[in-house]
Design a protein around this motif. Structure first.
Motif, PDB file in Angstrom:
ATOM      1  N   PHE A 197       7.447  -6.824   7.733  1.00 31.34           N
ATOM      2  CA  PHE A 197       5.981  -6.745   7.742  1.00 31.34           C
ATOM      3  C   PHE A 197       5.377  -8.029   7.188  1.00 31.34           C
ATOM      4  CE2 PHE A 197       5.927  -1.952   8.100  1.00 31.34           C
ATOM      5  CZ  PHE A 197       5.208  -1.944   9.270  1.00 31.34           C
ATOM      6  N   SER A 198       5.952  -8.504   6.067  1.00 31.59           N
ATOM      7  CA  SER A 198       5.433  -9.736   5.447  1.00 31.59           C
ATOM      8  C   SER A 198       5.374 -10.850   6.480  1.00 31.59           C
ATOM      9  CB  SER A 198       6.360 -10.199   4.325  1.00 31.59           C
ATOM     10  OG  SER A 198       6.118  -9.457   3.190  1.00 31.59           O
ATOM     11  N   HIS A 199       6.467 -10.978   7.205  1.00 30.96           N
ATOM     12  CA  HIS A 199       6.553 -12.066   8.192  1.00 30.96           C
ATOM     13  C   HIS A 199       5.467 -11.907   9.268  1.00 30.96           C
ATOM     14  CE1 HIS A 199       8.283 -14.919  11.036  1.00 30.96           C
ATOM     15  NE2 HIS A 199       8.102 -13.987  11.966  1.00 30.96           N
ATOM     16  N   HIS A 200       5.385 -10.706   9.848  1.00 35.37           N
ATOM     17  CA  HIS A 200       4.471 -10.556  10.998  1.00 35.37           C
ATOM     18  C   HIS A 200       2.998 -10.576  10.569  1.00 35.37           C
ATOM     19  CE1 HIS A 200       7.818 -10.120  13.644  1.00 35.37           C
ATOM     20  NE2 HIS A 200       8.315  -9.129  12.915  1.00 35.37           N
ATOM     21  N   VAL A 201       2.718 -10.078   9.353  1.00 34.52           N
ATOM     22  CA  VAL A 201       1.334 -10.144   8.853  1.00 34.52           C
ATOM     23  C   VAL A 201       0.949 -11.612   8.683  1.00 34.52           C
ATOM     24  CG1 VAL A 201      -0.143  -9.710   6.856  1.00 34.52           C
ATOM     25  CG2 VAL A 201       1.298  -7.883   7.741  1.00 34.52           C
ATOM     26  N   CYS A 234      -1.391  -2.066   5.672  1.00 38.19           N
ATOM     27  CA  CYS A 234      -0.840  -3.352   5.281  1.00 38.19           C
ATOM     28  C   CYS A 234      -1.625  -4.500   5.937  1.00 38.19           C
ATOM     29  CB  CYS A 234       0.625  -3.358   5.702  1.00 38.19           C
ATOM     30  SG  CYS A 234       1.391  -4.929   5.562  1.00 38.19           S
ATOM     31  N   LEU A 235      -1.853  -4.399   7.243  1.00 30.89           N
ATOM     32  CA  LEU A 235      -2.564  -5.484   7.933  1.00 30.89           C
ATOM     33  C   LEU A 235      -4.020  -5.542   7.474  1.00 30.89           C
ATOM     34  CD1 LEU A 235      -2.065  -7.713  10.048  1.00 30.89           C
ATOM     35  CD2 LEU A 235      -3.256  -6.264  11.659  1.00 30.89           C
ATOM     36  N   LEU A 236      -4.648  -4.374   7.400  1.00 30.83           N
ATOM     37  CA  LEU A 236      -6.061  -4.333   7.027  1.00 30.83           C
ATOM     38  C   LEU A 236      -6.305  -4.910   5.637  1.00 30.83           C
ATOM     39  CD1 LEU A 236      -8.898  -3.230   7.801  1.00 30.83           C
ATOM     40  CD2 LEU A 236      -7.106  -3.014   9.498  1.00 30.83           C
ATOM     41  N   ALA A 237      -5.498  -4.497   4.662  1.00 23.72           N
ATOM     42  CA  ALA A 237      -5.685  -4.961   3.289  1.00 23.72           C
ATOM     43  C   ALA A 237      -5.589  -6.489   3.254  1.00 23.72           C
ATOM     44  CB  ALA A 237      -4.642  -4.326   2.376  1.00 23.72           C
ATOM     45  N   ASN A 238      -4.632  -7.034   3.984  1.00 22.44           N
ATOM     46  CA  ASN A 238      -4.454  -8.494   3.997  1.00 22.44           C
ATOM     47  C   ASN A 238      -5.595  -9.209   4.706  1.00 22.44           C
ATOM     48  OD1 ASN A 238      -1.847  -9.504   2.737  1.00 22.44           O
ATOM     49  ND2 ASN A 238      -1.163  -7.676   3.821  1.00 22.44           N
ATOM     50  N   VAL A 239      -6.069  -8.626   5.804  1.00 22.17           N
ATOM     51  CA  VAL A 239      -7.177  -9.255   6.548  1.00 22.17           C
ATOM     52  C   VAL A 239      -8.427  -9.294   5.669  1.00 22.17           C
ATOM     53  CG1 VAL A 239      -8.788  -8.889   8.469  1.00 22.17           C
ATOM     54  CG2 VAL A 239      -6.338  -8.765   8.872  1.00 22.17           C
ATOM     55  N   VAL A 240      -8.727  -8.157   5.026  1.00 22.22           N
ATOM     56  CA  VAL A 240      -9.944  -8.068   4.217  1.00 22.22           C
ATOM     57  C   VAL A 240      -9.900  -9.038   3.036  1.00 22.22           C
ATOM     58  CG1 VAL A 240     -11.156  -6.507   2.639  1.00 22.22           C
ATOM     59  CG2 VAL A 240     -10.536  -5.736   4.908  1.00 22.22           C
ATOM     60  N   TYR A 284       4.190  -2.372  -1.318  1.00 22.74           N
ATOM     61  CA  TYR A 284       4.156  -0.999  -0.810  1.00 22.74           C
ATOM     62  C   TYR A 284       3.523  -0.060  -1.828  1.00 22.74           C
ATOM     63  CZ  TYR A 284       6.864  -1.282   3.483  1.00 22.74           C
ATOM     64  OH  TYR A 284       7.275  -1.536   4.764  1.00 22.74           O
ATOM     65  N   ASP A 285       3.902  -0.292  -3.102  1.00 29.35           N
ATOM     66  CA  ASP A 285       3.348   0.533  -4.182  1.00 29.35           C
ATOM     67  C   ASP A 285       1.830   0.462  -4.192  1.00 29.35           C
ATOM     68  OD1 ASP A 285       5.352   1.798  -5.365  1.00 29.35           O
ATOM     69  OD2 ASP A 285       5.311   0.670  -7.275  1.00 29.35           O
ATOM     70  N   ASP A 286       1.315  -0.749  -3.962  1.00 25.09           N
ATOM     71  CA  ASP A 286      -0.143  -0.938  -3.962  1.00 25.09           C
ATOM     72  C   ASP A 286      -0.806  -0.099  -2.870  1.00 25.09           C
ATOM     73  OD1 ASP A 286       0.060  -2.836  -5.964  1.00 25.09           O
ATOM     74  OD2 ASP A 286       0.239  -4.497  -4.534  1.00 25.09           O
ATOM     75  N   LEU A 287      -0.167  -0.049  -1.703  1.00 29.70           N
ATOM     76  CA  LEU A 287      -0.808   0.627  -0.564  1.00 29.70           C
ATOM     77  C   LEU A 287      -1.190   2.055  -0.923  1.00 29.70           C
ATOM     78  CD1 LEU A 287       1.209  -0.527   2.606  1.00 29.70           C
ATOM     79  CD2 LEU A 287      -0.922  -1.435   1.696  1.00 29.70           C
ATOM     80  N   SER A 288      -0.318   2.739  -1.685  1.00 32.34           N
ATOM     81  CA  SER A 288      -0.615   4.142  -2.013  1.00 32.34           C
ATOM     82  C   SER A 288      -1.770   4.255  -3.019  1.00 32.34           C
ATOM     83  CB  SER A 288       0.634   4.838  -2.542  1.00 32.34           C
ATOM     84  OG  SER A 288       1.054   4.151  -3.693  1.00 32.34           O
ATOM     85  N   LYS A 289      -2.086   3.138  -3.699  1.00 32.99           N
ATOM     86  CA  LYS A 289      -3.202   3.185  -4.666  1.00 32.99           C
ATOM     87  C   LYS A 289      -4.530   2.829  -4.010  1.00 32.99           C
ATOM     88  CE  LYS A 289      -0.145   1.726  -8.381  1.00 32.99           C
ATOM     89  NZ  LYS A 289       0.447   0.436  -8.683  1.00 32.99           N
ATOM     90  N   LEU A 290      -4.485   2.377  -2.778  1.00 31.88           N
ATOM     91  CA  LEU A 290      -5.728   1.958  -2.097  1.00 31.88           C
ATOM     92  C   LEU A 290      -6.398   3.174  -1.455  1.00 31.88           C
ATOM     93  CD1 LEU A 290      -4.388  -1.388  -0.546  1.00 31.88           C
ATOM     94  CD2 LEU A 290      -5.729  -1.094  -2.641  1.00 31.88           C
ATOM     95  N   THR A 291      -7.043   3.975  -2.299  1.00 31.88           N
ATOM     96  CA  THR A 291      -7.553   5.260  -1.817  1.00 31.88           C
ATOM     97  C   THR A 291      -8.776   5.111  -0.906  1.00 31.88           C
ATOM     98  OG1 THR A 291      -8.676   5.414  -3.915  1.00 31.88           O
ATOM     99  CG2 THR A 291      -6.668   6.705  -3.694  1.00 31.88           C
TER     100      THR A 291
END
Ligand code: HEM
Length: 524
Positions: free
Chosen positions: A158-162, A461-467, A354-361
């Protein structure tokens, strides 16, 4: 008058009489065969049925103009909760009744897809469209490939493709142009799913020709056009008007790639076995299928079908949802600012894990509200063994049950602002209040979406990085009422007819600048 004309004229009424008689006999035989179904259907409200076209005349206008928006609105606004329909002697129930939907989706015996899915087999005959023992066996074999422990191993990919995606957006920032973001997003989801599930890094995002993306979209677009238009169902008609050829050409490109990938993976496995005979095989999708080939449970041909279906179901759906969200970030900047604040407060000036993603409510609420709108319009099953709904209702075999998810997701009984983009629908408080079975973007039960957890990760994952890196704008007007003010088409999910036109800008950070490498990484 010539003899031939005289004979022809006198034969015409005879021919007409013969055809009418044949239809009457056929119709009486069918009525006798379907007497139990007819009796059941007569208890459900629905428009009167005419010979041959049944009740489908109510959709003729939409079919003529291919007006998907009107069709979807009719389902939401004009149908009763449960209505019955006929197409010749094929019976349909269209329902958003939660009790029927729950009984249907949880049934282990009724796993056969409705007839409309049949034309998907022209493109591929994998998990999505297969049925019976073949479906059961394949689902059992590939299920472990979607467990959390396996998904956790995808972070480097994911890191690579993002990062490739972010770099491509950066290029567009420089040109300052407004463009349809879909192809870029779809190439990201294709790259990610091919790398994660099939173990091959194609990096098609870098090619910029978007060939695979175009083929996948074309094939699925044509499948939905055919599913919604009974005039295109007969194979002969579909061939004669040349559509079958176009569909087969689109699927040939995917088939060629699927065969190439499969052969490459088989050769790779053999090489690895020679070099390191004791190495453990990872449990991801492709390896599970290769195990299946070795044990004789899966044929090479079936494996190709599964790979093609992964291109379709595993890439387009997430790509459409992400594109909606990027467009949403442009249309509702105050909401994307909230996501940005949240990502900054959770991750600050470091990589997103990954841990962060679950905290992004709040991001989770945005993704769910997007899925509520851009849902798969309907799911359908053919009842193959009696379906007991409750003490008063048992649906007999032979009926196709269609669940318009779009209707369910816009039902004013369950949604405070059904036609608006309102992430608060998914606040913990509102989620707690809403009855079960009202939000089914991934369907539910044994035939639910096998890729649901994977999709949620990829999208967030993609959205958080884009924003974090960019802000987005659009010159298009912001619709007040999402379902009345936009024109739709269906390509698996509901899409705006005119695409997702946006312009990206580099974000000016309020505090420290995040690093340029804000992509997913395993927590230290
Ligand atoms: C936003 C993303 C997605 C949405 C909204 C979505 C939605 C759905 C829905 C509603 C179904 C059930 C269809 C039906 O009953 O007719 C389904 C099935 C399926 N999905 Fe997804 N999907 C998504 C992403 C994915 C991904 C990423 C994959 C694979 C990596 C995937 C693979 C499949 C497969 C193989 C099936 C068929 C499962 C079976 O019948 O056993 N989907 N999806």
């Amino acid at each position: 008058m010539s003899a031939a004309v005289v004979i022809g004229t006198s034969l015409t009424p005879l021919l007409f009489f013969f055809l009418a008689l044949t239809y009457v006999v056929y119709s009486l035989t069918q009525r006798w065969k379907l007497r139990r179904i007819i009796q059941f259907m007569s208890q459900i409200p629905g428009p009167p049925a005419l010979p041959i076209i049944g009740t489908f005349y109510i959709f003729l206008d939409q079919l003529r103009t291919m007006d998907v928006t009107k069709f979807l609105l009719d389902v939401v606004e004009s149908f009763p909760e449960t209505s019955r329909h006929w197409l010749n002697f094929t019976p349909y129930i269209v329902t958003t009744d939660r009790e029927i939907v729950a009984a249907l989706t949880s049934s282990r015996d009724n796993v056969t897809k409705a007839k409309e899915y049949e034309s998907l087999r022209l493109i591929s005959a994998g998990l999505f469209s297969s049925t019976g023992n073949l479906w059961r066996k394949t689902r059992r074999i590939v299920n472990p490939g979607f467990r959390t422990s396996v998904l956790d191993s995808f972070d480097e990919n994911f890191s690579h493709h993002v990062q490739v995606f972010l770099d491509a957006v950066e290029e567009r920032v420089k040109t300052g142009e407004e463009f349809n973001v879909f192809r870029m997003v779809h190439s990201f989801t294709l790259d990610a799913v091919i790398d994660n599930m099939l173990g091959v890094r194609l990096d098609i995002q870098k090619e910029k020709t978007y060939r695979l993306s175009r083929c996948v979209e074309k094939a699925v677009d044509m499948f939905f056009e055919r599913s919604f238009n009974p005039l295109l169902w007969p194979d002969l008609v579909y061939s004669l008007i040349g559509k079958k050829k176009i569909m087969l050409e689109a699927s040939a490109e995917m088939r060629r790639l699927a065969e190439e990938v499969l052969n490459e993976r088989i050769a790779h496995r053999e090489r690895q076995r020679k070099e390191n005979p004791t190495a453990e095989t990872p449990q991801y999708f492709m390896e599970l299928l290769l195990n299946g080939i070795e044990s004789g449970e899966v044929t090479k041909q079936q494996c190709v079908e599964e790979i093609i279906e992964l291109f379709l179901a595993g890439s387009l759906t997430s790509a459409i949802t992400i594109s909606w969200m990027i467009k949403g970030a442009a249309m509702y900047p105050h909401l994307s600012e909230k996501v940005y604040e949240e990502v900054m407060s959770v991750c600050g000036n470091r990589k997103i894990t990954y841990d962060d993603l679950s905290k992004l409510t709040y991001l989770d609420m945005i993704v769910k509200e997007t899925l509520r709108h851009c849902t798969l319009p309907v799911i359908g099953r053919e009842i193959t063994s009696e379906l007991k709904v409750n003490d008063k209702m048992t649906i007999p075999p032979g009926i196709n049950v269609i669940v318009p998810l779009f209707g369910l997701h816009h039902d004013p009984r369950y949604w405070e602002k059904p036609n608006e983009f309102y992430p608060e629908h998914f606040s913990p408080e509102n989620e707690g209040k809403r009855p079960k079975g009202t939000f089914l973007p991934f369907s539910s039960g044994p035939r639910n979406c096998i890729g649901n957890k994977y999709a949620m990760r990829a999208m967030k994952c993609l959205l958080a990085n884009v924003v974090l890196r960019f802000t987005v704008s659009t010159s298009e007007p912001v619709p007040k009422d999402i379902i009345h003010d936009l024109q739709y088409k269906i390509v698996f999910l509901i899409c705006p007819k005119h695409g997702w036109n946006v312009r990206f800008h580099n974000r000016v950070h309020k505090s420290e600048n995040p690093s340029s490498e804000l992509t997913l990484a395993t927590p230290a």
